[in-house]
Motif scaffolding. Structure first.
Motif, PDB file in Angstrom:
ATOM      1  N   ALA A 261       0.853  -1.193   0.000  1.00 33.24           N
ATOM      2  CA  ALA A 261       0.000   0.000   0.000  1.00 33.24           C
ATOM      3  C   ALA A 261       0.881   1.232   0.000  1.00 33.24           C
ATOM      4  CB  ALA A 261      -0.914   0.002   1.222  1.00 33.24           C
ATOM      5  N   ARG A 262       0.580   2.163  -0.892  1.00 37.52           N
ATOM      6  CA  ARG A 262       1.334   3.416  -0.912  1.00 37.52           C
ATOM      7  C   ARG A 262       0.446   4.551  -1.396  1.00 37.52           C
ATOM      8  NH1 ARG A 262       3.506   4.017  -6.221  1.00 37.52           N
ATOM      9  NH2 ARG A 262       3.458   2.077  -7.432  1.00 37.52           N
ATOM     10  N   ALA A 263       0.780   5.734  -0.944  1.00 34.48           N
ATOM     11  CA  ALA A 263      -0.002   6.920  -1.283  1.00 34.48           C
ATOM     12  C   ALA A 263       0.405   7.445  -2.656  1.00 34.48           C
ATOM     13  CB  ALA A 263       0.203   7.997  -0.226  1.00 34.48           C
ATOM     14  N   VAL A 264      -0.567   7.950  -3.398  1.00 31.78           N
ATOM     15  CA  VAL A 264      -0.309   8.593  -4.689  1.00 31.78           C
ATOM     16  C   VAL A 264      -1.107   9.887  -4.750  1.00 31.78           C
ATOM     17  CG1 VAL A 264       0.195   6.462  -5.926  1.00 31.78           C
ATOM     18  CG2 VAL A 264      -2.163   7.285  -5.799  1.00 31.78           C
ATOM     19  N   ARG A 265      -0.799  10.694  -5.742  1.00 33.73           N
ATOM     20  CA  ARG A 265      -1.517  11.949  -5.973  1.00 33.73           C
ATOM     21  C   ARG A 265      -2.476  11.773  -7.152  1.00 33.73           C
ATOM     22  NH1 ARG A 265       0.939  16.254  -3.381  1.00 33.73           N
ATOM     23  NH2 ARG A 265       2.995  15.805  -2.475  1.00 33.73           N
ATOM     24  N   PRO A 266      -3.542  12.544  -7.188  1.00 34.58           N
ATOM     25  CA  PRO A 266      -4.484  12.410  -8.308  1.00 34.58           C
ATOM     26  C   PRO A 266      -3.824  12.548  -9.673  1.00 34.58           C
ATOM     27  CG  PRO A 266      -5.444  13.747  -6.570  1.00 34.58           C
ATOM     28  CD  PRO A 266      -4.022  13.501  -6.172  1.00 34.58           C
ATOM     29  N   GLY A 267      -2.820  13.406  -9.779  1.00 36.67           N
ATOM     30  CA  GLY A 267      -2.164  13.605 -11.068  1.00 36.67           C
ATOM     31  C   GLY A 267      -1.409  12.390 -11.573  1.00 36.67           C
ATOM     32  N   GLU A 268      -1.151  11.417 -10.693  1.00 37.45           N
ATOM     33  CA  GLU A 268      -0.433  10.208 -11.108  1.00 37.45           C
ATOM     34  C   GLU A 268      -1.352   9.152 -11.692  1.00 37.45           C
ATOM     35  OE1 GLU A 268       2.552   8.825  -8.149  1.00 37.45           O
ATOM     36  OE2 GLU A 268       1.896  10.570  -6.971  1.00 37.45           O
ATOM     37  N   LEU A 269      -2.665   9.288 -11.553  1.00 42.48           N
ATOM     38  CA  LEU A 269      -3.586   8.235 -11.960  1.00 42.48           C
ATOM     39  C   LEU A 269      -3.573   7.935 -13.464  1.00 42.48           C
ATOM     40  CD1 LEU A 269      -6.694   8.855  -9.669  1.00 42.48           C
ATOM     41  CD2 LEU A 269      -4.753   7.326  -9.332  1.00 42.48           C
ATOM     42  N   PRO A 270      -3.431   8.927 -14.351  1.00 43.57           N
ATOM     43  CA  PRO A 270      -3.432   8.584 -15.775  1.00 43.57           C
ATOM     44  C   PRO A 270      -2.346   7.602 -16.176  1.00 43.57           C
ATOM     45  CG  PRO A 270      -3.806  10.925 -15.501  1.00 43.57           C
ATOM     46  CD  PRO A 270      -3.433  10.389 -14.142  1.00 43.57           C
ATOM     47  N   ALA A 271      -1.268   7.509 -15.417  1.00 46.23           N
ATOM     48  CA  ALA A 271      -0.172   6.602 -15.758  1.00 46.23           C
ATOM     49  C   ALA A 271      -0.311   5.232 -15.106  1.00 46.23           C
ATOM     50  CB  ALA A 271       1.164   7.229 -15.354  1.00 46.23           C
ATOM     51  N   VAL A 272      -1.323   5.045 -14.252  1.00 43.21           N
ATOM     52  CA  VAL A 272      -1.480   3.781 -13.539  1.00 43.21           C
ATOM     53  C   VAL A 272      -2.120   2.751 -14.464  1.00 43.21           C
ATOM     54  CG1 VAL A 272      -2.612   2.614 -11.616  1.00 43.21           C
ATOM     55  CG2 VAL A 272      -1.689   4.913 -11.316  1.00 43.21           C
ATOM     56  N   GLU A 273      -1.547   1.558 -14.510  1.00 48.24           N
ATOM     57  CA  GLU A 273      -2.135   0.466 -15.280  1.00 48.24           C
ATOM     58  C   GLU A 273      -1.610  -0.848 -14.727  1.00 48.24           C
ATOM     59  OE1 GLU A 273       0.814   0.168 -19.102  1.00 48.24           O
ATOM     60  OE2 GLU A 273      -0.813   1.638 -19.198  1.00 48.24           O
ATOM     61  N   GLY A 274      -2.247  -1.936 -15.155  1.00 47.28           N
ATOM     62  CA  GLY A 274      -1.778  -3.248 -14.740  1.00 47.28           C
ATOM     63  C   GLY A 274      -2.788  -4.005 -13.931  1.00 47.28           C
ATOM     64  N   PRO A 275      -2.942  -5.298 -14.211  1.00 47.44           N
ATOM     65  CA  PRO A 275      -3.946  -6.107 -13.528  1.00 47.44           C
ATOM     66  C   PRO A 275      -3.622  -6.383 -12.077  1.00 47.44           C
ATOM     67  CG  PRO A 275      -2.631  -7.463 -14.983  1.00 47.44           C
ATOM     68  CD  PRO A 275      -2.238  -6.052 -15.245  1.00 47.44           C
ATOM     69  N   GLY A 276      -2.508  -6.165 -11.560  1.00 47.13           N
ATOM     70  CA  GLY A 276      -2.241  -6.426 -10.146  1.00 47.13           C
ATOM     71  C   GLY A 276      -2.412  -5.217  -9.250  1.00 47.13           C
ATOM     72  N   THR A 277      -3.008  -4.150  -9.799  1.00 48.08           N
ATOM     73  CA  THR A 277      -3.047  -2.870  -9.096  1.00 48.08           C
ATOM     74  C   THR A 277      -4.477  -2.436  -8.837  1.00 48.08           C
ATOM     75  OG1 THR A 277      -0.987  -2.197 -10.167  1.00 48.08           O
ATOM     76  CG2 THR A 277      -2.327  -0.450  -9.199  1.00 48.08           C
ATOM     77  N   ALA A 278      -4.699  -1.856  -7.655  1.00 44.53           N
ATOM     78  CA  ALA A 278      -5.991  -1.263  -7.308  1.00 44.53           C
ATOM     79  C   ALA A 278      -5.761   0.164  -6.832  1.00 44.53           C
ATOM     80  CB  ALA A 278      -6.688  -2.075  -6.220  1.00 44.53           C
ATOM     81  N   VAL A 279      -6.718   1.028  -7.126  1.00 43.14           N
ATOM     82  CA  VAL A 279      -6.718   2.404  -6.632  1.00 43.14           C
ATOM     83  C   VAL A 279      -7.913   2.567  -5.710  1.00 43.14           C
ATOM     84  CG1 VAL A 279      -7.034   4.824  -7.255  1.00 43.14           C
ATOM     85  CG2 VAL A 279      -5.526   3.370  -8.631  1.00 43.14           C
ATOM     86  N   VAL A 280      -7.661   3.070  -4.499  1.00 41.44           N
ATOM     87  CA  VAL A 280      -8.738   3.300  -3.533  1.00 41.44           C
ATOM     88  C   VAL A 280      -8.683   4.757  -3.103  1.00 41.44           C
ATOM     89  CG1 VAL A 280      -9.860   2.533  -1.423  1.00 41.44           C
ATOM     90  CG2 VAL A 280      -8.454   0.922  -2.720  1.00 41.44           C
ATOM     91  N   TRP A 281      -9.801   5.468  -3.289  1.00 39.37           N
ATOM     92  CA  TRP A 281      -9.881   6.892  -2.970  1.00 39.37           C
ATOM     93  C   TRP A 281     -10.932   7.067  -1.879  1.00 39.37           C
ATOM     94  CZ3 TRP A 281      -9.100  10.754  -7.516  1.00 39.37           C
ATOM     95  CH2 TRP A 281      -8.852  12.051  -7.010  1.00 39.37           C
ATOM     96  N   CYS A 282     -10.518   7.580  -0.733  1.00 40.84           N
ATOM     97  CA  CYS A 282     -11.393   7.724   0.436  1.00 40.84           C
ATOM     98  C   CYS A 282     -11.541   9.199   0.791  1.00 40.84           C
ATOM     99  CB  CYS A 282     -10.810   6.986   1.642  1.00 40.84           C
ATOM    100  SG  CYS A 282     -10.501   5.231   1.354  1.00 40.84           S
ATOM    101  N   LEU A 283     -12.777   9.670   0.825  1.00 40.03           N
ATOM    102  CA  LEU A 283     -13.045  11.057   1.173  1.00 40.03           C
ATOM    103  C   LEU A 283     -13.912  11.138   2.417  1.00 40.03           C
ATOM    104  CD1 LEU A 283     -13.825  12.713  -2.281  1.00 40.03           C
ATOM    105  CD2 LEU A 283     -11.708  12.862  -0.957  1.00 40.03           C
ATOM    106  N   ASP A 284     -13.552  12.021   3.325  1.00 43.99           N
ATOM    107  CA  ASP A 284     -14.374  12.291   4.506  1.00 43.99           C
ATOM    108  C   ASP A 284     -15.221  13.530   4.239  1.00 43.99           C
ATOM    109  OD1 ASP A 284     -15.456  12.111   7.016  1.00 43.99           O
ATOM    110  OD2 ASP A 284     -13.685  12.867   8.075  1.00 43.99           O
TER     111      ASP A 284
END
Length: 264
Positions: free
Chosen positions: A107-130
């Motif tokens: 598990a590691r933190a990323v910024r929204p601007g990094e999402l367009p480069a994310v790919e791959g079947p072993g990866t999940a993105v979880v976005w949590c807002l309060d």
């Protein structure tokens, strides 16, 4: 024959006058016919009190075939080999990160601007807002599942936390689909749309507590575990957590089909 142990959640029950029974992880009781073998010896063998015994090999094999044994080194953490990229607000992100790592995931933190480069079947993105989701914030993330990236999210509106379904493939439910379904399900669709657009006073609902954050993170982690195991039960459920009493409700939801533009 390697040392055998009962799988997690499995118990042997000695029933007076009836012999042995197996209690499965689901709470079902099954009678055990030990034949000529000593039931006490089988219990001792499967609980680690004694070592391997050739006389019990047939029974041990039957337990293993039924899925009631766990061999040392035979299983791995449920999120091993998976990468979970986390965005959003504390305490949700912290609780989720701890649970993902406890399950063997990275598990590691990323910024929204990094999402367009994310790919791959072993990866999940979880976005949590309060907080409520600002219009357009998740538009880019909604494209992740079409690239084979698992997409999971939650947010809070007043005293309600919304946990949206996991999206894994092109035909799954996105955040945009959820908004359309919710607008269609309420007579106050104009008011709800204005609320989402920010035409309201500041949200002063109860922020997540440590308990509600832990519950929300646990539900999200369960979705990730199901994803890693190839199950799809969480891909059609929209869940609500009432932050006042931690009550959880679930509602089935389907993606919204694409339609042709209206022509005149």
């Amino acid at each position: 024959m390697s040392t055998a142990r009962l799988a997690p959640g499995v118990a042997l029950v000695t029933v007076p006058g009836q012999g042995l029974a197996v209690r499965t992880p689901d709470g079902e009781f099954l009678r055990v016919d030990t034949g000529t073998a000593d039931p006490a010896a089988l219990v001792a063998h499967l609980t680690g009190t004694t070592g391997d015994s050739p006389a019990l090999e047939g029974l041990t094999d039957a337990f293993e075939q039924a899925g009631y044994l766990a061999r040392p080194g035979g299983s791995s953490p449920r999120l091993a080999g998976r990468t979970v990229l986390v965005l959003g607000d504390e305490p949700l992100t912290g609780a989720l990160t701890r649970l993902v790592r406890a399950e063997g995931g990275e598990a590691r933190a990323v910024r929204p601007g990094e999402l367009p480069a994310v790919e791959g079947p072993g990866t999940a993105v979880v976005w949590c807002l309060d907080a409520p989701v600002p219009s357009g914030l998740w538009d880019e993330a909604d494209r992740l599942s079409a690239r084979g990236v698992a997409w999971l999210r939650c947010h809070r509106e007043g005293a309600t936390a919304w946990l949206e379904p996991l999206a894994v493939g092109p035909g799954d439910v996105t955040s945009a689909h959820i908004r359309l379904r919710r607008l269609a399900a309420t007579p106050a669709h104009r008011e709800l749309a204005a609320y989402w657009a920010g035409s309201c006073t500041n949200d002063n609902g109860p922020a997540h507590s440590a308990a509600s954050a832990a519950l929300t993170a646990a539900l999200l982690t369960a979705d990730l575990v199901a994803w890693a195991a190839g199950a799809d039960g969480s891909r059609r459920l929209l869940r609500r957590v009432d932050l006042r009493d931690l009550a959880v409700t679930a509602h089935p939801v389907l993606p919204v089909p694409d339609v042709a533009p209206v022509t005149r």
